[in-house]
Structure formats: C-alpha cells, structure tokens
Design an enzyme around this catalytic site. Structure first.
Site, PDB file in Angstrom:
ATOM      1  N   LYS A  54       2.102  -4.818   1.647  1.00 41.03           N
ATOM      2  CA  LYS A  54       1.825  -3.379   1.495  1.00 41.03           C
ATOM      3  C   LYS A  54       3.090  -2.578   1.780  1.00 41.03           C
ATOM      4  CE  LYS A  54      -3.075  -3.915   2.660  1.00 41.03           C
ATOM      5  NZ  LYS A  54      -4.165  -3.777   3.647  1.00 41.03           N
ATOM      6  N   GLN A  98      -5.074  -2.729   9.894  1.00 41.80           N
ATOM      7  CA  GLN A  98      -5.435  -3.968   9.195  1.00 41.80           C
ATOM      8  C   GLN A  98      -6.600  -4.651   9.909  1.00 41.80           C
ATOM      9  OE1 GLN A  98      -4.131  -4.828   6.262  1.00 41.80           O
ATOM     10  NE2 GLN A  98      -5.355  -6.658   6.088  1.00 41.80           N
ATOM     11  N   ASP A 121      -7.716   3.975   3.629  1.00 45.19           N
ATOM     12  CA  ASP A 121      -8.595   2.823   3.369  1.00 45.19           C
ATOM     13  C   ASP A 121     -10.014   3.279   3.007  1.00 45.19           C
ATOM     14  OD1 ASP A 121      -7.548   0.225   3.408  1.00 45.19           O
ATOM     15  OD2 ASP A 121      -7.341   0.234   5.592  1.00 45.19           O
TER      16      ASP A 121
HETATM   17  N1  GUN Z   1      -8.626  -6.526   5.587  1.00 43.66           N
HETATM   18  C1  GUN Z   1      -9.054  -7.045   4.410  1.00 43.66           C
HETATM   19  N2  GUN Z   1      -9.015  -6.100   3.440  1.00 43.66           N
HETATM   20  C2  GUN Z   1      -8.560  -4.974   4.024  1.00 43.66           C
HETATM   21  C3  GUN Z   1      -8.294  -3.667   3.532  1.00 43.66           C
HETATM   22  O1  GUN Z   1      -8.486  -3.327   2.349  1.00 43.66           O
HETATM   23  N3  GUN Z   1      -7.831  -2.781   4.452  1.00 43.66           N
HETATM   24  C4  GUN Z   1      -7.621  -3.120   5.740  1.00 43.66           C
HETATM   25  N4  GUN Z   1      -7.178  -2.168   6.579  1.00 43.66           N
HETATM   26  N5  GUN Z   1      -7.863  -4.306   6.229  1.00 43.66           N
HETATM   27  C5  GUN Z   1      -8.317  -5.232   5.364  1.00 43.66           C
END
Ligand code: GUN
Length: 286
Positions: A54, A98, A121
């Site tokens: 990311k 995350q 998110d």
């Molecule tokens: N863990 C798995 N998918 C995601 C996501 O899209 N965002 C975040 N913050 N954590 C994740």
C-alpha cells in the site's frame, strides 16, 4: 469455452494512472498532497507485506504515506493515542489500521476511534451506516474494487442473481449491499448455509470470500457465470491460492478472477482512490 480471465493488475494500473493525474492536479492547484497513515501492530508477515504494498502504491501515485509500525505488545491506549494524534493532523486525509489486530486489542474500539472523514477503509460504523442507507462516503476497498471489475466488463448487475460467500464486515456484507444498490438479487451464504452448491448454481455472479482454499468447484457454478475470487490462502508448500478451484471453474465460468492478480491489486487502487477523494473533500472539491 474457457472463461475470460480478469486482469486485475492491468485494470488497477489504469486506475492508478488516472489517480496519479488527479493527485498532480490537486497539488498544482492547492499545494495539497493526499496523505495516508498506515498503522501496523505486531509482526504478522502477511499484514507487513500488505502495508508495504500500500505504501509503495502511494509513493508511485504521488500520495504521501506514513507507515506506523508498532510492536505486538502495544497497548490499546497507546494505539488510541496515536490515532487521536493522526486524526488531528491536517496533512493526513486517510487512516488505515491494518487488520487483524493482536487479540488484546478491541477492533471495534479502535475502528470507532478513527475520524469518520479520514476512514478510507470505510469500516467505521458511521461509514457502514451510510453504506447501508445507499449514500456512502467511503466504501470498503475490496468490495469497491470488485464493483469496478464488474463495471469494467460491462456485466449486467441489475436483475442478476448474485451470491456472496462470506459475511465479513470487510468484504461480504458491504459487497452484498453494493450489489443490492445496483438492483441485483443478492443471497449471502456462510458456513451454516444448507446446500450451498445448489444456491451457488443459481448465481449469475459469485463472489467467493470465505477463506477456504479451492472450495468453489465447477459443479457449484452455472455455465457462463461471473466468478470473483477474494480468497488469499497460503498452502503448506507456500503457494498462494484463492477460494476458487481455478482449473476446474475456468471450464464452466464466463469470467473468472485469478489469485494472485485479480482482486488484490484492485483493493490497493481503491485505497488510493478513497484517500484522494478524502483530500479533495478536505479542500472543498467534493
Ligand atoms: N486486512 C485485510 N483486508 C484489509 C483491508 O482492506 N483493510 C485493512 N485495514 N485491513 C485489512
């Protein structure tokens, strides 16, 4: 005839080029660069890779990403204090924590601490509520990316039978809502669904997000159906595979998304998109 295979990587790349242009325009006209804070707690190797990817995608598109790596024994209070600090930082337009978090930390408390207008998110209850109403601000990145994939192949969603396998807050539930808002007839299946195969076989669109390697086989798929594989499962031999048995389903589906190279790159592109939109809102462009 074998299924068409979605090239999620190529589509995500095209979207990222557009984002890069919009980021440059925003910077030129306002001096603002979209800023993302990514918080990783603990040392789960998969999560570390996701956060790194990311950050790299942000760097390439001209967004500014700040990575906050906290040790696995960080307390909930320490994490909340960091989020409060970032909430108040005008240079940051998007915050992501995350998941999964270590077990001693309460997901709900942490996600609710993120300022809703920086919740790129889309996991905050405010943003979830807006999505339920059909008037979303931030749409969770994976379901948003899947809708972009479906639109890219000009699939007809209105009136289609869609089956979403999995009811998570991150994928299954928001996915079902997005399809519903586009007038699909949506069924959500999960571990207690009876006769899953026959439910799946009715579907024009199947979204598999259950976390079971190779679970979906050709017998569960209607001829010509669109099959989107959200699963990321690591096998004992280290191979990365989806929830769909690719080799068997590709003989039956009309469209099939691979793992890797399908949904994954789209999720990251949508995170950039949400962060850009947040920065545009911050300067009054939206
Ligand atoms: N863990 C798995 N998918 C995601 C996501 O899209 N965002 C975040 N913050 N954590 C994740």
């Amino acid at each position: 005839m074998a299924a068409h295979i979605f090239d999620g990587k190529a589509l995500a790349q095209r979207i990222r080029v557009d984002i890069e242009k919009d980021v440059a325009i925003l910077y030129e006209k306002t001096g603002v660069r979209p800023g993302l804070a990514a918080i990783l707690v603990g040392d789960d190797p998969a999560s570390a890779i996701y956060v790194r990817n990311k950050k790299m995608a942000c760097d390439k598109a001209g967004l500014v990403a700040h990575e906050h790596r906290l040790s696995a024994n960080t307390t909930q209070e320490e994490l909340l204090a960091l989020i409060q600090k970032i909430n108040a930082d005008p240079a940051i337009h998007g915050i992501l924590v995350q998941l999964p978090l270590p077990p001693h930390i309460d997901n709900r408390v942490v996600l609710e601490a993120i300022a809703p207008h920086k919740d790129v998110d889309g996991f905050h209850p405010y943003n979830m509520g807006r999505l339920v109403e059909g008037d979303p601000v931030f749409v969770p990145c994976t379901p948003k990316g899947i809708m972009a994939m479906l639109d890219a192949i000009e699939s007809s969603i209105e009136g289609a039978q869609a089956v979403v396998l999995g009811r998570s807050t991150i994928v299954g539930k928001p996915m079902a809502l997005l399809l519903l808002h586009r007038h699909a007839t949506v069924t959500i299946c999960h571990s207690r669904t009876r006769d899953l195969s026959s439910v799946c076989r009715q579907a024009d669109i199947v979204i598999a997000a259950i976390g079971k390697p190779h679970f979906i086989t050709a017998e569960m798929i209607k001829k010509g159906a669109i099959v989107i594989d959200v699963g990321i499962n690591r096998l004992d031999d280290g191979a990365l595979v989806g929830d769909v048995d690719f080799e068997s389903v590709k003989t039956q589906a009309g469209w099939l998304s691979p793992v890797p190279g399908g949904v994954g790159p789209m999720t990251i592109a949508m995170l950039l998109q949400n962060t850009l939109e947040s920065a545009q809102r911050a300067v009054g462009w939206r």
